[in-house]
Scaffold this motif. Structure first.
Motif, PDB file in Angstrom:
ATOM      1  N   ASP A 270     -27.736  19.476  17.390  1.00 52.69           N
ATOM      2  CA  ASP A 270     -26.737  20.089  16.510  1.00 52.69           C
ATOM      3  C   ASP A 270     -26.142  19.039  15.567  1.00 52.69           C
TER       4      ASP A 270
ATOM      5  N   ASP B 211     -25.332  19.007  12.567  1.00 52.79           N
ATOM      6  CA  ASP B 211     -24.287  19.476  11.644  1.00 52.79           C
ATOM      7  C   ASP B 211     -23.021  19.925  12.374  1.00 52.79           C
TER       8      ASP B 211
ATOM      9  N   LYS C 267     -22.422  22.509  14.048  1.00 57.68           N
ATOM     10  CA  LYS C 267     -22.122  23.919  13.810  1.00 57.68           C
ATOM     11  C   LYS C 267     -21.794  24.660  15.107  1.00 57.68           C
TER      12      LYS C 267
END
Length: 129
Positions: A110, A112, A114
Motif C-alpha cells: 500500500d 500510497d 490508501k
C-alpha cells in the motif's frame, strides 16, 4: 436420454461442490495459533520474510501472501469472522511491536497509504475507548 440428463446433472453438482467458494478465503488454516506465532520471533520471521519476498514460503504463509493486498484493499471482505479477528490481532501487533515490518508491508502492498492508514486510525480509536 435420462442417462444423459443424469450425467449432466451429476457433472454440474460435482463441479459446484469441488469449486472453492470464490467469495471467501479458505478456512484450511483457520486453526493456526496466531498468538504463538506473534510471541515467537523464530516462528514470526519466516512469515514476515515470505510476505515481504525475502524468504521462502511455507504453504500457509504462501496462502496468506496471496491474499494480503486484496484483503487490505477490501477490509478483509472475503474473510470469515475468525480470520478478521486474526487480522486485527496481527495488525495491532505489527503496529505496536514490529513497526519496521509494518512499514515494509505498507511500502510493498500500500505505497500510497490508501488502505493501511485506516487500520492505524482504527487502532488509535480502540486505544482511546
Amino acid at each position: 436420454m435420462k442417462a444423459i440428463v443424469c450425467v449432466c446433472l451429476f457433472a454440474v453438482v460435482a463441479v459446484t461442490v469441488a469449486r472453492p467458494n470464490e467469495d471467501k478465503y479458505t478456512t484450511k488454516y483457520d486453526n493456526v495459533d496466531v498468538d504463538e506465532i506473534l510471541k515467537n520471533d523464530r516462528l514470526f520471521k519466516p512469515y514476515s520474510d515470505c510476505i515481504l519476498d525475502v524468504g521462502k514460503c511455507a504453504p500457509d504463509a504462501k496462502e496468506l501472501k496471496s491474499h494480503v493486498k486484496e484483503a487490505l484493499e477490501n477490509n478483509c471482505g472475503k474473510c470469515n469472522e475468525k480470520q478478521k479477528e486474526a487480522v486485527r490481532k496481527v495488525i495491532k501487533y505489527l503496529i505496536n511491536e514490529k513497526e519496521e515490518v509494518w512499514k515494509k508491508l505498507v511500502e510493498k502492498y500500500d505505497p500510497d497509504h490508501k488502505y493501511s492508514q485506516k487500520y492505524v486510525d482504527e487502532l488509535k480509536e480502540l486505544k482511546q475507548a
